[in-house]
Design a protein around this motif. Sequence first.
Motif, PDB file in Angstrom:
ATOM      1  N   GLU A 114      -1.953   5.426  -3.046  1.00  0.00           N
ATOM      2  CA  GLU A 114      -0.691   5.038  -2.410  1.00  0.00           C
ATOM      3  C   GLU A 114      -0.628   5.745  -1.077  1.00  0.00           C
ATOM      4  O   GLU A 114      -1.036   6.909  -0.963  1.00  0.00           O
ATOM      5  CB  GLU A 114       0.505   5.420  -3.284  1.00  0.00           C
ATOM      6  CG  GLU A 114       1.833   4.965  -2.732  1.00  0.00           C
ATOM      7  CD  GLU A 114       3.009   5.322  -3.636  1.00  0.00           C
ATOM      8  OE1 GLU A 114       4.154   5.290  -3.138  1.00  0.00           O
ATOM      9  OE2 GLU A 114       2.784   5.640  -4.815  1.00  0.00           O
ATOM     10  N   HIS A 135      -7.607   0.137   4.086  1.00  0.00           N
ATOM     11  CA  HIS A 135      -6.291  -0.319   4.540  1.00  0.00           C
ATOM     12  C   HIS A 135      -6.211  -0.308   6.062  1.00  0.00           C
ATOM     13  O   HIS A 135      -5.701  -1.256   6.682  1.00  0.00           O
ATOM     14  CB  HIS A 135      -5.208   0.583   3.942  1.00  0.00           C
ATOM     15  CG  HIS A 135      -3.814   0.229   4.344  1.00  0.00           C
ATOM     16  ND1 HIS A 135      -3.163   0.856   5.386  1.00  0.00           N
ATOM     17  CD2 HIS A 135      -2.946  -0.698   3.866  1.00  0.00           C
ATOM     18  CE1 HIS A 135      -1.957   0.346   5.525  1.00  0.00           C
ATOM     19  NE2 HIS A 135      -1.796  -0.597   4.621  1.00  0.00           N
ATOM     20  N   PHE A 185      -9.257   4.070  -0.108  1.00  0.00           N
ATOM     21  CA  PHE A 185      -8.068   3.260   0.149  1.00  0.00           C
ATOM     22  C   PHE A 185      -7.565   3.351   1.583  1.00  0.00           C
ATOM     23  O   PHE A 185      -7.368   2.319   2.253  1.00  0.00           O
ATOM     24  CB  PHE A 185      -6.987   3.648  -0.853  1.00  0.00           C
ATOM     25  CG  PHE A 185      -5.802   2.731  -0.886  1.00  0.00           C
ATOM     26  CD1 PHE A 185      -5.931   1.372  -0.680  1.00  0.00           C
ATOM     27  CD2 PHE A 185      -4.537   3.234  -1.141  1.00  0.00           C
ATOM     28  CE1 PHE A 185      -4.837   0.527  -0.724  1.00  0.00           C
ATOM     29  CE2 PHE A 185      -3.427   2.403  -1.188  1.00  0.00           C
ATOM     30  CZ  PHE A 185      -3.583   1.046  -0.972  1.00  0.00           C
ATOM     31  N   ALA A 226       0.817  -1.208   0.000  1.00  0.00           N
ATOM     32  CA  ALA A 226       0.000   0.000   0.000  1.00  0.00           C
ATOM     33  C   ALA A 226       0.854   1.262   0.000  1.00  0.00           C
ATOM     34  O   ALA A 226       0.409   2.315  -0.461  1.00  0.00           O
ATOM     35  CB  ALA A 226      -0.933   0.006   1.216  1.00  0.00           C
ATOM     36  N   SER A 265      -5.299  -3.264  -0.300  1.00  0.00           N
ATOM     37  CA  SER A 265      -5.328  -2.898   1.116  1.00  0.00           C
ATOM     38  C   SER A 265      -4.952  -4.047   2.039  1.00  0.00           C
ATOM     39  O   SER A 265      -4.356  -3.823   3.099  1.00  0.00           O
ATOM     40  CB  SER A 265      -6.735  -2.413   1.504  1.00  0.00           C
ATOM     41  OG  SER A 265      -7.102  -1.256   0.799  1.00  0.00           O
TER      42      SER A 265
END
Length: 427
Positions: A418, A260, A256, A97, A330
């Motif tokens: 990212e 994550h 994201f 990630a 994730s």
Amino acid sequence: MATDHAPSPAAPVEASARLLLPQILPALLVGVGASLLFLGISTLAEEFQHVLWNDLPDALGIGNYSSLWMIIMLTATGVAVGLVIWKVPGHAGPDPASEGLGGAPLAPGVVPGLLVASTLSLAGGVSLGPENPIIAANIALAFWLGSKVAPVVPGAAWVALASAGTIGALFGTPVAAALVLSEALTAQPGRGSLWDRLFAPLVAAGAGATTTQLLAEPSFDVGLPPLTDPGYGDLLAALVIASAAAVFGLGSCYLFPHVHAAFRRLRHPMLMLPLGGLLLGLLGALGGHLTLFKGLAETKDLAAGVGGWSSGELAKFAVVKLLALVVAASCGFRGGRIFPAVFIGAAFGLFVQALVPEVHPAVAVSSAVLGVLLATTRQGWISLFTGAVLASSPAMLALLCLASLPAWLIVTGRPQLELDHQGKALR
């Protein structure tokens, strides 16, 4: 007298040639090696995929892509990759990630676990591509071997050669590598001509691309009807679709860090990966088998059915694949995000084309892929290049150049797909 000390016009050229010529052989070797590793892992994953998704369910009397088999296979893949990350030395590298394309060289002992985890993910149907792990592995190997064979060569040179060679191999052309590297190299003023700095990486990229072409004959042409005579309507459609696709792609970037963080709370790969695999299996059961795997072959299947998919089906493909990409990236699966993003863009573009049939399919797909890639990668050149080669139509290039401008204004400064090492989205 001043003219007595003026350098000869030919001197800088001769000095450059003496500097550049010795770089050709190592660049060729790195490029060919990068391509062979990419082709080897891809072939192995494809063979294993055939066993898992064809031979095994046939032997068990289960439908290849039945909902039950997708859930079983993706969950099992999560268990297998979790075991690799937990038990194999190096733990298959850092959390993907927080890793983009390239980066600092990994220790060579990390590479086997990373490649095994990536191969299992590719074969098992995880919505990630091969690019990030292959580039990381080639960088690690080139840096390690290069420092042993030629310790006087700066480490950054081996990193650049491995990155360029792998990108050339992945896309089957050195152009993609030149575009990607130019973004990084132009940010380093005072280090000589851009083309001097691109010389050896382009040799590596050309060697990697040629090796791939000779051995595998890859193609990004998805078979869309060519656009031969673009008009104002096509330009307007490209501007609107690229911008809308960029907004859609940004949805994954905002999701994201939250997804994550939820997986990180589980702390252990044998919890994160199997749960991630189960969720991917459920998403696959919802979206169908086209939403599995890295997405390039599935993008060609989508394009082959232009006019045959309903807008509801295409919307489902785009949403499910976007969610699958977020989950896969994730929970710790090793893989890249470019190829799944291409599928998301293609599904989104064909969705728009199904709603407005007057839009040319090449305009719809290429513009949407451009927008989604800009949102998810922030790689301007690679987004433009990929959108153009999918259509295989030179007339699309001018439209995409213009369509990239409003799309870039939408994504710039927004969260990226990212994270930093604290789990916060990069911008």
